[in-house]
Write a protein that holds these residues in place. Structure first.
Motif, PDB file in Angstrom:
ATOM      1  N   LEU A 152     -26.090 -33.379 -29.720  1.00  0.00           N
ATOM      2  CA  LEU A 152     -25.354 -34.643 -29.766  1.00  0.00           C
ATOM      3  C   LEU A 152     -25.754 -35.473 -30.988  1.00  0.00           C
ATOM      4  CD1 LEU A 152     -25.384 -35.677 -25.998  1.00  0.00           C
ATOM      5  CD2 LEU A 152     -23.497 -34.699 -27.312  1.00  0.00           C
ATOM      6  N   ALA A 153     -27.024 -35.390 -31.391  1.00  0.00           N
ATOM      7  CA  ALA A 153     -27.476 -36.111 -32.587  1.00  0.00           C
ATOM      8  C   ALA A 153     -26.791 -35.561 -33.837  1.00  0.00           C
ATOM      9  CB  ALA A 153     -28.998 -36.014 -32.716  1.00  0.00           C
ATOM     10  N   VAL A 154     -26.622 -34.232 -33.898  1.00  0.00           N
ATOM     11  CA  VAL A 154     -25.902 -33.637 -35.037  1.00  0.00           C
ATOM     12  C   VAL A 154     -24.450 -34.114 -35.057  1.00  0.00           C
ATOM     13  CG1 VAL A 154     -25.072 -31.468 -36.016  1.00  0.00           C
ATOM     14  CG2 VAL A 154     -27.427 -31.638 -35.193  1.00  0.00           C
ATOM     15  N   LEU A 155     -23.812 -34.133 -33.879  1.00  0.00           N
ATOM     16  CA  LEU A 155     -22.423 -34.624 -33.801  1.00  0.00           C
ATOM     17  C   LEU A 155     -22.332 -36.078 -34.261  1.00  0.00           C
ATOM     18  CD1 LEU A 155     -21.100 -33.081 -30.452  1.00  0.00           C
ATOM     19  CD2 LEU A 155     -20.360 -32.548 -32.778  1.00  0.00           C
ATOM     20  N   LEU A 156     -23.339 -36.877 -33.851  1.00  0.00           N
ATOM     21  CA  LEU A 156     -23.360 -38.284 -34.269  1.00  0.00           C
ATOM     22  C   LEU A 156     -23.470 -38.379 -35.788  1.00  0.00           C
ATOM     23  CD1 LEU A 156     -23.572 -41.316 -33.769  1.00  0.00           C
ATOM     24  CD2 LEU A 156     -26.016 -41.004 -33.277  1.00  0.00           C
ATOM     25  N   THR A 157     -24.287 -37.507 -36.387  1.00  0.00           N
ATOM     26  CA  THR A 157     -24.440 -37.520 -37.843  1.00  0.00           C
ATOM     27  C   THR A 157     -23.129 -37.168 -38.539  1.00  0.00           C
ATOM     28  OG1 THR A 157     -26.755 -36.859 -37.597  1.00  0.00           O
ATOM     29  CG2 THR A 157     -25.742 -36.529 -39.750  1.00  0.00           C
ATOM     30  N   VAL A 158     -22.444 -36.143 -38.032  1.00  0.00           N
ATOM     31  CA  VAL A 158     -21.181 -35.710 -38.650  1.00  0.00           C
ATOM     32  C   VAL A 158     -20.104 -36.775 -38.489  1.00  0.00           C
ATOM     33  CG1 VAL A 158     -19.345 -33.977 -38.548  1.00  0.00           C
ATOM     34  CG2 VAL A 158     -21.737 -33.271 -38.372  1.00  0.00           C
ATOM     35  N   LEU A 171     -25.769 -44.982 -41.497  1.00  0.00           N
ATOM     36  CA  LEU A 171     -26.152 -45.563 -40.208  1.00  0.00           C
ATOM     37  C   LEU A 171     -26.165 -44.505 -39.115  1.00  0.00           C
ATOM     38  CD1 LEU A 171     -26.739 -48.009 -38.381  1.00  0.00           C
ATOM     39  CD2 LEU A 171     -24.258 -48.350 -38.186  1.00  0.00           C
ATOM     40  N   SER A 172     -25.149 -43.643 -39.083  1.00  0.00           N
ATOM     41  CA  SER A 172     -25.082 -42.590 -38.064  1.00  0.00           C
ATOM     42  C   SER A 172     -26.272 -41.639 -38.192  1.00  0.00           C
ATOM     43  CB  SER A 172     -23.773 -41.807 -38.221  1.00  0.00           C
ATOM     44  OG  SER A 172     -22.657 -42.647 -38.011  1.00  0.00           O
ATOM     45  N   THR A 173     -26.630 -41.292 -39.426  1.00  0.00           N
ATOM     46  CA  THR A 173     -27.764 -40.392 -39.636  1.00  0.00           C
ATOM     47  C   THR A 173     -29.068 -41.035 -39.159  1.00  0.00           C
ATOM     48  OG1 THR A 173     -26.654 -39.404 -41.543  1.00  0.00           O
ATOM     49  CG2 THR A 173     -29.043 -39.095 -41.370  1.00  0.00           C
ATOM     50  N   ALA A 174     -29.274 -42.300 -39.495  1.00  0.00           N
ATOM     51  CA  ALA A 174     -30.505 -42.990 -39.086  1.00  0.00           C
ATOM     52  C   ALA A 174     -30.594 -43.093 -37.565  1.00  0.00           C
ATOM     53  CB  ALA A 174     -30.534 -44.384 -39.714  1.00  0.00           C
ATOM     54  N   LEU A 175     -29.480 -43.439 -36.896  1.00  0.00           N
ATOM     55  CA  LEU A 175     -29.493 -43.544 -35.436  1.00  0.00           C
ATOM     56  C   LEU A 175     -29.713 -42.183 -34.788  1.00  0.00           C
ATOM     57  CD1 LEU A 175     -26.551 -46.062 -34.906  1.00  0.00           C
ATOM     58  CD2 LEU A 175     -28.993 -46.498 -34.563  1.00  0.00           C
ATOM     59  N   ALA A 176     -29.104 -41.140 -35.346  1.00  0.00           N
ATOM     60  CA  ALA A 176     -29.263 -39.796 -34.774  1.00  0.00           C
ATOM     61  C   ALA A 176     -30.713 -39.339 -34.871  1.00  0.00           C
ATOM     62  CB  ALA A 176     -28.343 -38.816 -35.507  1.00  0.00           C
ATOM     63  N   ILE A 204     -28.272 -32.686 -42.821  1.00  0.00           N
ATOM     64  CA  ILE A 204     -26.866 -32.684 -42.389  1.00  0.00           C
ATOM     65  C   ILE A 204     -26.225 -34.033 -42.683  1.00  0.00           C
ATOM     66  CG2 ILE A 204     -25.346 -32.552 -40.381  1.00  0.00           C
ATOM     67  CD1 ILE A 204     -27.289 -30.511 -39.189  1.00  0.00           C
ATOM     68  N   GLY A 205     -26.997 -35.120 -42.426  1.00  0.00           N
ATOM     69  CA  GLY A 205     -26.477 -36.449 -42.727  1.00  0.00           C
ATOM     70  C   GLY A 205     -26.218 -36.655 -44.202  1.00  0.00           C
ATOM     71  N   ALA A 206     -27.163 -36.147 -45.034  1.00  0.00           N
ATOM     72  CA  ALA A 206     -26.975 -36.269 -46.482  1.00  0.00           C
ATOM     73  C   ALA A 206     -25.743 -35.497 -46.933  1.00  0.00           C
ATOM     74  CB  ALA A 206     -28.223 -35.770 -47.205  1.00  0.00           C
ATOM     75  N   LEU A 207     -25.564 -34.309 -46.341  1.00  0.00           N
ATOM     76  CA  LEU A 207     -24.368 -33.518 -46.668  1.00  0.00           C
ATOM     77  C   LEU A 207     -23.103 -34.245 -46.218  1.00  0.00           C
ATOM     78  CD1 LEU A 207     -23.134 -30.897 -47.728  1.00  0.00           C
ATOM     79  CD2 LEU A 207     -23.462 -29.907 -45.445  1.00  0.00           C
ATOM     80  N   GLY A 208     -23.176 -34.862 -45.040  1.00  0.00           N
ATOM     81  CA  GLY A 208     -22.018 -35.620 -44.553  1.00  0.00           C
ATOM     82  C   GLY A 208     -21.680 -36.784 -45.463  1.00  0.00           C
ATOM     83  N   THR A 209     -22.717 -37.457 -45.968  1.00  0.00           N
ATOM     84  CA  THR A 209     -22.476 -38.558 -46.913  1.00  0.00           C
ATOM     85  C   THR A 209     -21.799 -38.048 -48.174  1.00  0.00           C
ATOM     86  OG1 THR A 209     -24.427 -39.712 -46.064  1.00  0.00           O
ATOM     87  CG2 THR A 209     -23.563 -40.419 -48.188  1.00  0.00           C
ATOM     88  N   SER A 210     -22.248 -36.870 -48.651  1.00  0.00           N
ATOM     89  CA  SER A 210     -21.625 -36.274 -49.834  1.00  0.00           C
ATOM     90  C   SER A 210     -20.180 -35.898 -49.556  1.00  0.00           C
ATOM     91  CB  SER A 210     -22.413 -35.032 -50.271  1.00  0.00           C
ATOM     92  OG  SER A 210     -23.742 -35.376 -50.601  1.00  0.00           O
ATOM     93  N   VAL A 211     -19.905 -35.408 -48.332  1.00  0.00           N
ATOM     94  CA  VAL A 211     -18.533 -35.056 -47.968  1.00  0.00           C
ATOM     95  C   VAL A 211     -17.644 -36.300 -47.962  1.00  0.00           C
ATOM     96  CG1 VAL A 211     -17.067 -34.234 -46.091  1.00  0.00           C
ATOM     97  CG2 VAL A 211     -19.145 -32.988 -46.676  1.00  0.00           C
TER      98      VAL A 211
END
Length: 487
Positions: A152-158, A171-176, A204-211
Motif C-alpha cells: 500500500l505504501a508503494v501504491l501511495l508513492t505511485v 509528499l506521497s513519497t514522504a508519507l509512504a 520508486i518515489g523519485a522515479l515517480g517524480t521524474s515521471v
C-alpha cells in the motif's frame, strides 16, 4: 511598370489596408495557461481513477475484516475485529462519496495534498487496528500485515506521480516512507530490512517524480506542437487570402482600371466636347465607385473573420428602412424594366438594429434580384412578424436557384456562373455576417422557374458585437448599389 506588376502592387496595398484595419489590440495569449489547463484536466482524470482504486482497496479490507470477524467470533479479539469492520464501513462510505463527487466534476486544487494524507492515514490506522486484532498481543505482528502495508505504501508513492504534481509526488513519497517505517519498527522488523525497503520506496518515489516531470514535458511539447500547427494553418489561410485578393484584383478590378485609364487617355489626347467629356467623367466616377465597393467588401469580410464588424444597434422602424431601400433601389429596377414593391405589416416587434448595415443587406439582396430577374419581372420586399421577431423577405420572379446550389450561396467568392464577372461573390456572405452580428439568421428558398426568396430576421434587443470603429458614412448611396453584388 507592367500591368501585372501594377495589379500586384494594388493587391498588396489592399492587403496592407486590411491588416492595418484588423491590427490586434491585445498580445497573442501565452502557452502557459493552456498547458496548465491541460495538465489540470489530466490530473483530475487521474484523481478520479485513484478514487475508484481507493474504493476497491477499502472494499477488500472490509471483506477481509468481515471474514476475520466470522472466523474468530467469540474469541478475545472480537472487539478489535468489530472495530476493523466498523472502520472499514466508515472508510468505504467516505471513499465512495469522494469517488461520486469526483465523477460529478468536483476536484479542488487542495485535493492533490489532501488525497495522499487521507491514504496515509487509512494505511496507518488500518495497521494499528490489524495489530490490535491478533490473538496474542505479546506475539509479533504477522509478517503478512507488514507486507500489505509495504504494498500500500508503494501504491501511495505511485499515486503522487499520477497527480502530475512534483510537490504531491514528494509528499506521497514522504508519507509512504513514514507509514512503512512505523509499521516495520512496530512489527520488530530487522533494521537492515527496514532501511532496504524504505530505500526502495524512496527510489520508486523519485522515479515517480521524474515521471510526473516527463509527463509535463510531453504535454508541453504536444501543446506547443498543436499551437505551431494552428499558427501554420493561420499562415496558410493568410497566403490563400492574399492569393484570393490578387485574383480579385487581376480579374475584377482590371475592367474598371482599364476604363479609367482609357477614358483619361482619350481626354488627354483627343479634344472632346462638353457632352462627351461629362460622359467620360461619369464613366470614370462609376468605375472608381465600383472599385471602392469591391475593396470595402473585402474589408467587411475580413472584419467578420476577426469578429470586429462595427454594429451600433438603435431602435429602428422597419417601415422606414424598407421605404429608404425602395427609394434608393427603385430607379435602378426601373432601368431594367422591373417593378419593385414593398409591404410592411402593422404592429411589428420593436427592433434594435444598425440602420446602415440593414440597408446594406437589403441592397445586396435586392441588387441580386435586379441582376437575375428578366425584364418585365417583379421584386417584392415584405416585412412581417414571425416568432416575436421582425422577418424581412426579398422575393423575385427570376429563374430560381438549383437545390444543389442552395447550401453554397452564402460562401465567399462563390458564384453560380464563374464567368459572370459583374461582382466578386461576396454580397451574400456579407449579408449573412451582418444579420448574424445582429443576432438574427438568414436563409433562402427557391424553385427553378418560379423565383427566389431570401429571408432574414432581426431579433429584438439582439446581443450584437460592437467595436470602437466609427460608423460615419456607412449609409449606402445609390452609386454603391448601382452594380449589384454577385450571388
Amino acid at each position: 511598370m507592367h500591368a501585372r506588376d501594377s495589379y500586384e502592387a494594388l493587391a498588396f496595398s489592399i492587403e496592407r489596408a486590411i491588416l492595418s484595419d484588423l491590427a490586434p489590440t491585445a498580445p497573442r495569449p501565452e502557452l502557459a495557461p493552456t498547458i496548465e489547463q491541460t495538465l489540470l484536466a489530466e490530473a483530475r482524470a487521474n484523481e478520479k481513477r485513484l478514487s475508484f482504486l481507493r474504493v476497491a482497496i477499502v472494499a477488500a479490507y472490509l471483506g477481509a475484516s468481515l471474514v476475520g470477524l466470522l472466523r474468530g467470533a467469540g474469541g478475545a479479539a472480537t472487539a478489535p475485529r468489530l472495530a476493523a469492520v466498523a472502520l472499514g464501513t466508515l472508510w468505504l462510505t467516505v471513499t465512495a462519496a469522494l469517488a461520486f463527487r469526483l465523477r460529478a466534476g468536483w476536484c479542488p486544487k487542495w485535493l492533490e495534498y489532501a488525497g495522499p494524507a487521507l491514504d496515509a492515514t487509512m494505511i496507518w490506522v488500518g495497521f494499528i487496528v490489524a495489530a490490535a486484532g491478533r490473538e496474542d498481543l505479546a506475539s509479533p505482528v504477522p509478517l503478512g500485515v507488514v507486507v500489505v502495508v509495504a504494498i500500500l505504501a508503494v501504491l501511495l508513492t505511485v499515486s503522487g506521480a499520477l497527480r502530475l504534481s512534483r510537490s504531491s509526488a514528494e509528499l506521497s513519497t514522504a508519507l509512504a516512507i513514514g507509514v512503512f517505517v512505523y509499521a516495520a519498527v512496530a512489527s520488530g522488523l530487522a533494521l537492515h530490512h527496514v532501511v532496504l525497503a524504505a530505500g526502495t520506496i524512496f527510489l520508486i518515489g523519485a522515479l515517480g517524480t521524474s515521471v510526473a516531470t516527463l509527463l509535463k514535458r510531453v504535454v508541453t511539447t504536444q501543446v506547443e506542437r498543436s499551437t505551431l500547427s494552428s499558427m501554420y494553418r493561420e499562415a496558410q489561410q493568410t497566403i490563400d487570402a492574399r492569393e484570393q485578393v490578387l485574383k480579385i484584383v487581376s480579374h475584377d478590378l482590371r475592367n474598371p482600371l482599364h476604363t479609367i485609364s482609357m477614358s483619361t487617355s482619350l481626354m488627354l489626347e483627343v479634344p472632346l466636347g462638353d457632352e462627351e467629356r461629362v460622359k467620360r467623367l461619369n464613366m470614370i466616377k462609376r468605375a472608381g465607385e465600383r472599385m471602392n465597393r469591391m475593396i470595402q467588401d473585402l474589408l467587411d469580410v475580413a472584419k467578420f473573420d476577426a469578429g470586429r464588424l462595427a454594429i451600433e444597434p438603435r431602435p429602428v422602424s422597419a417601415s422606414a428602412l424598407v421605404n429608404e431601400a425602395v427609394e434608393m433601389l427603385r430607379p435602378i429596377a426601373a432601368e431594367r424594366k422591373l417593378a419593385l414593391d414593398a409591404t410592411v405589416a402593422d404592429e411589428l416587434p420593436a427592433t434594435q438594429a444598425d440602420a446602415g448595415r440593414v440597408l446594406q443587406v437589403l441592397s445586396n439582396l435586392v441588387g441580386n434580384a435586379i441582376k437575375f430577374t428578366p425584364a418585365g419581372g417583379r421584386i417584392a420586399i415584405r416585412v412581417d412578424s414571425a416568432g416575436g421577431v421582425a422577418r424581412f423577405a426579398v422575393s423575385d420572379t427570376g429563374p430560381g436557384i438549383p437545390t444543389a446550389q442552395l447550401p453554397l450561396i452564402f460562401g465567399r467568392f462563390w458564384q453560380a456562373n464563374p464567368n459572370d464577372r459583374r461582382g466578386i461573390g461576396l454580397g451574400l456572405a456579407i449579408a449573412k455576417g451582418i444579420v448574424e452580428a445582429h443576432g438574427g439568421r438568414i436563409w433562402c428558398e427557391s424553385r427553378l422557374g418560379e423565383g427566389t426568396t431570401f429571408y432574414f430576421t432581426l431579433a429584438a434587443g439582439a446581443d450584437t458585437r460592437r467595436s470602437t470603429e466609427s460608423l460615419a458614412g456607412l449609409r449606402m448611396s445609390r452609386a454603391e448599389v448601382e452594380v449589384p453584388v454577385q450571388r
